[in-house]
Write a protein that holds these residues in place. Structure first.
Motif, mmCIF file in Angstrom:
data_model
loop_
_atom_site.group_PDB
_atom_site.id
_atom_site.type_symbol
_atom_site.label_atom_id
_atom_site.label_comp_id
_atom_site.label_asym_id
_atom_site.label_seq_id
_atom_site.Cartn_x
_atom_site.Cartn_y
_atom_site.Cartn_z
ATOM 1 N N ASN A 171 0.816 -1.213 0.000
ATOM 2 C CA ASN A 171 0.000 0.000 0.000
ATOM 3 C C ASN A 171 0.853 1.267 0.000
ATOM 4 O O ASN A 171 0.404 2.318 -0.477
ATOM 5 N N TYR A 172 2.075 1.176 0.531
ATOM 6 C CA TYR A 172 2.951 2.346 0.522
ATOM 7 C C TYR A 172 3.460 2.665 -0.876
ATOM 8 O O TYR A 172 4.011 3.742 -1.108
ATOM 9 N N LEU A 173 3.280 1.749 -1.808
ATOM 10 C CA LEU A 173 3.676 1.998 -3.195
ATOM 11 C C LEU A 173 2.516 2.491 -4.039
ATOM 12 O O LEU A 173 2.680 2.749 -5.232
ATOM 13 N N LEU A 174 1.327 2.613 -3.467
ATOM 14 C CA LEU A 174 0.201 3.220 -4.186
ATOM 15 C C LEU A 174 0.355 4.738 -4.106
ATOM 16 O O LEU A 174 -0.497 5.473 -3.612
ATOM 17 N N ASP A 175 1.479 5.175 -4.595
ATOM 18 C CA ASP A 175 1.905 6.572 -4.610
ATOM 19 C C ASP A 175 1.974 6.969 -6.083
ATOM 20 O O ASP A 175 2.910 6.631 -6.792
ATOM 21 N N TRP A 176 0.946 7.677 -6.542
ATOM 22 C CA TRP A 176 0.784 7.908 -7.984
ATOM 23 C C TRP A 176 1.938 8.698 -8.576
ATOM 24 O O TRP A 176 2.368 8.421 -9.708
ATOM 25 N N ASP A 177 2.446 9.680 -7.837
ATOM 26 C CA ASP A 177 3.568 10.468 -8.354
ATOM 27 C C ASP A 177 4.826 9.611 -8.445
ATOM 28 O O ASP A 177 5.589 9.729 -9.413
ATOM 29 N N ALA A 178 5.045 8.767 -7.438
ATOM 30 C CA ALA A 178 6.229 7.902 -7.458
ATOM 31 C C ALA A 178 6.141 6.895 -8.597
ATOM 32 O O ALA A 178 7.136 6.637 -9.295
ATOM 33 N N LEU A 179 4.981 6.331 -8.807
ATOM 34 C CA LEU A 179 4.815 5.353 -9.885
ATOM 35 C C LEU A 179 4.962 6.009 -11.260
ATOM 36 O O LEU A 179 5.516 5.421 -12.186
ATOM 37 N N ALA A 180 4.456 7.239 -11.379
ATOM 38 C CA ALA A 180 4.580 7.952 -12.661
ATOM 39 C C ALA A 180 6.019 8.395 -12.913
ATOM 40 O O ALA A 180 6.492 8.375 -14.054
ATOM 41 N N GLY A 181 6.706 8.793 -11.860
ATOM 42 C CA GLY A 181 8.049 9.343 -12.023
ATOM 43 C C GLY A 181 9.164 8.332 -12.004
ATOM 44 O O GLY A 181 10.303 8.663 -12.371
ATOM 45 N N CYS A 182 8.877 7.093 -11.603
ATOM 46 C CA CYS A 182 9.947 6.106 -11.464
ATOM 47 C C CYS A 182 10.472 5.658 -12.823
ATOM 48 O O CYS A 182 9.793 5.774 -13.847
ATOM 49 N N SER A 183 11.672 5.132 -12.834
ATOM 50 C CA SER A 183 12.330 4.752 -14.087
ATOM 51 C C SER A 183 11.604 3.618 -14.801
ATOM 52 O O SER A 183 11.615 3.551 -16.038
ATOM 53 N N GLU A 184 10.956 2.724 -14.055
ATOM 54 C CA GLU A 184 10.242 1.616 -14.682
ATOM 55 C C GLU A 184 9.118 2.127 -15.578
ATOM 56 O O GLU A 184 8.782 1.502 -16.587
ATOM 57 N N ASN A 185 8.530 3.262 -15.221
ATOM 58 C CA ASN A 185 7.476 3.843 -16.051
ATOM 59 C C ASN A 185 8.045 4.751 -17.129
ATOM 60 O O ASN A 185 7.660 4.666 -18.296
ATOM 61 N N GLU B 223 13.077 4.340 -5.044
ATOM 62 C CA GLU B 223 14.165 5.269 -5.370
ATOM 63 C C GLU B 223 13.615 6.669 -5.647
ATOM 64 O O GLU B 223 14.206 7.676 -5.242
ATOM 65 N N TRP B 224 12.474 6.732 -6.345
ATOM 66 C CA TRP B 224 11.853 8.038 -6.596
ATOM 67 C C TRP B 224 11.440 8.679 -5.274
ATOM 68 O O TRP B 224 11.640 9.888 -5.075
ATOM 69 N N GLN B 225 10.858 7.910 -4.376
ATOM 70 C CA GLN B 225 10.447 8.447 -3.077
ATOM 71 C C GLN B 225 11.643 9.005 -2.309
ATOM 72 O O GLN B 225 11.555 10.082 -1.705
ATOM 73 N N VAL B 226 12.756 8.295 -2.336
ATOM 74 C CA VAL B 226 13.965 8.764 -1.648
ATOM 75 C C VAL B 226 14.469 10.059 -2.270
ATOM 76 O O VAL B 226 14.757 11.042 -1.569
ATOM 77 N N GLN B 227 14.582 10.090 -3.585
ATOM 78 C CA GLN B 227 15.124 11.249 -4.292
ATOM 79 C C GLN B 227 14.242 12.483 -4.155
ATOM 80 O O GLN B 227 14.735 13.612 -4.235
ATOM 81 N N ASN B 228 12.944 12.274 -3.923
ATOM 82 C CA ASN B 228 12.010 13.399 -3.865
ATOM 83 C C ASN B 228 11.482 13.665 -2.460
ATOM 84 O O ASN B 228 10.508 14.394 -2.295
ATOM 85 N N GLY B 229 12.119 13.111 -1.465
ATOM 86 C CA GLY B 229 11.706 13.343 -0.083
ATOM 87 C C GLY B 229 10.288 12.883 0.188
ATOM 88 O O GLY B 229 9.560 13.526 0.947
ATOM 89 N N ALA B 230 9.896 11.778 -0.440
ATOM 90 C CA ALA B 230 8.505 11.320 -0.343
ATOM 91 C C ALA B 230 8.386 9.924 0.269
ATOM 92 O O ALA B 230 7.384 9.239 0.041
ATOM 93 N N VAL B 231 9.369 9.523 1.049
ATOM 94 C CA VAL B 231 9.258 8.241 1.740
ATOM 95 C C VAL B 231 8.103 8.339 2.742
ATOM 96 O O VAL B 231 8.003 9.325 3.487
ATOM 97 N N PRO B 232 7.196 7.377 2.769
ATOM 98 C CA PRO B 232 6.049 7.452 3.692
ATOM 99 C C PRO B 232 6.511 7.685 5.138
ATOM 100 O O PRO B 232 7.431 7.013 5.612
#
Length: 284
Positions: A103-117, A259-268
């Motif tokens: 559930n902590y990965l249901l982060d729409w900005d992180a999923l959109a911004g991550c390298s896999e996407n 990794e996106w969460q870490v780089q963008n200060g968005a770790v839950p």
């Protein structure tokens, strides 16, 4: 787990200041990524299931490994988040407020911004959210059914007595007293009667459905619905191909979004608090 059985684990248990048993590789890789660069403080080990986490942690702490802890999915159980900062609580296994770690990965900005996407289809955060919401809308009765099943199981065996210690029971009378005087034995008839009442099941399912509908309507489904199914559905939408096993692709997405969460200060915040709570318990 016996003392002999854990001998081969001793080097792992002694290698780092904090040992944390988790349920699966997904959780291990996610935490290792979001806790960097302090991830080297932690030995993250995979137990393979919710109840296994609790059993392994308890046994190893009984053997003197007081720096060993566990993290288990809440699922339909109660969270113990309110005890995380209480160093006197004796907490061994942490349960987060969300349904499960996914559930902590249901982060729409992180999923959109991550390298896999970004290196594949480049889905937007809005379309990712819409995909997840559409699936969540069809999960309500499924979640309600699972909720009732979990409730019934807890009613029947949730407080099932532990086996007595050696010397605690030495006669028929003591054995009967040990079983009969426990909360499980006394409450079982009432719970069984409730479950067998022909009107109970429909009423319980209706109430559970109403609760899940409430989660869907107020947006808390992101934290309260099954994260595994939701995230895997989103992963299929982002990648639109199969290059490895589902588990491997789930882990790749988890690491990329983390990794996106870490780089963008968005770790839950709760994941940050978990790390701090573990550090405090070992005096770091």
């Amino acid at each position: 787990m016996t003392a002999n059985a854990s001998t081969h684990l001793d080097p792992l248990l002694q290698a780092r200041p904090i040992v944390l048993w988790v349920e699966d590789r997904f959780t291990r890789e996610y935490l290792s990524t979001v806790w960097q660069p302090e991830d080297q403080l932690f030995q993250l080990l995979i137990a393979g299931g919710n109840e296994t986490v609790a059993g392994v942690v308890h046994d190893q702490r009984e053997q003197g490994y007081e720096h060993v802890f566990g993290l288990a999915d809440r699922d339909f159980r109660e969270s113990n988040y309110d005890r995380w900062q209480n160093l006197q609580s004796g907490l061994e296994v942490f349960k987060a407020p969300v349904f499960e770690i996914e559930n902590y990965l249901l982060d729409w900005d992180a999923l959109a911004g991550c390298s896999e996407n970004s290196r594949r289809l480049g889905r937007s955060s809005d379309t990712i959210r819409q995909q997840a919401e559409a699936l969540a809308g069809g999960m309500v009765w499924w979640m309600a059914c699972r909720s009732v099943l979990a409730d019934y199981r807890n009613r029947l065996v949730g407080n099932y007595p532990k086996h007595p210690k050696v010397g605690e029971v030495g006669s028929l009378a003591e054995a009967e007293r040990y079983i009969r005087d426990g909360g499980w034995f006394l409450s079982f008839p009432g719970h069984a009667a409730h479950i067998q009442d022909v009107t109970s099941l429909a009423a319980d399912l209706t109430a559970a459905h109403a609760a899940q509908c409430g989660n869907l309507q107020d947006g808390t489904w992101i934290r309260c619905f099954s994260g595994k199914e939701l995230l895997r559905h989103v992963r299929g939408y982002l990648l639109n191909q199969r290059y490895a096993s589902p588990e491997e692709m789930d882990v790749d997405l988890a690491k990329s979004a983390a990794e996106w969460q870490v780089q963008n200060g968005a770790v839950p915040p709760e994941i940050v608090e978990l790390k701090a709570a573990l550090r405090q318990r070992v005096g770091l």
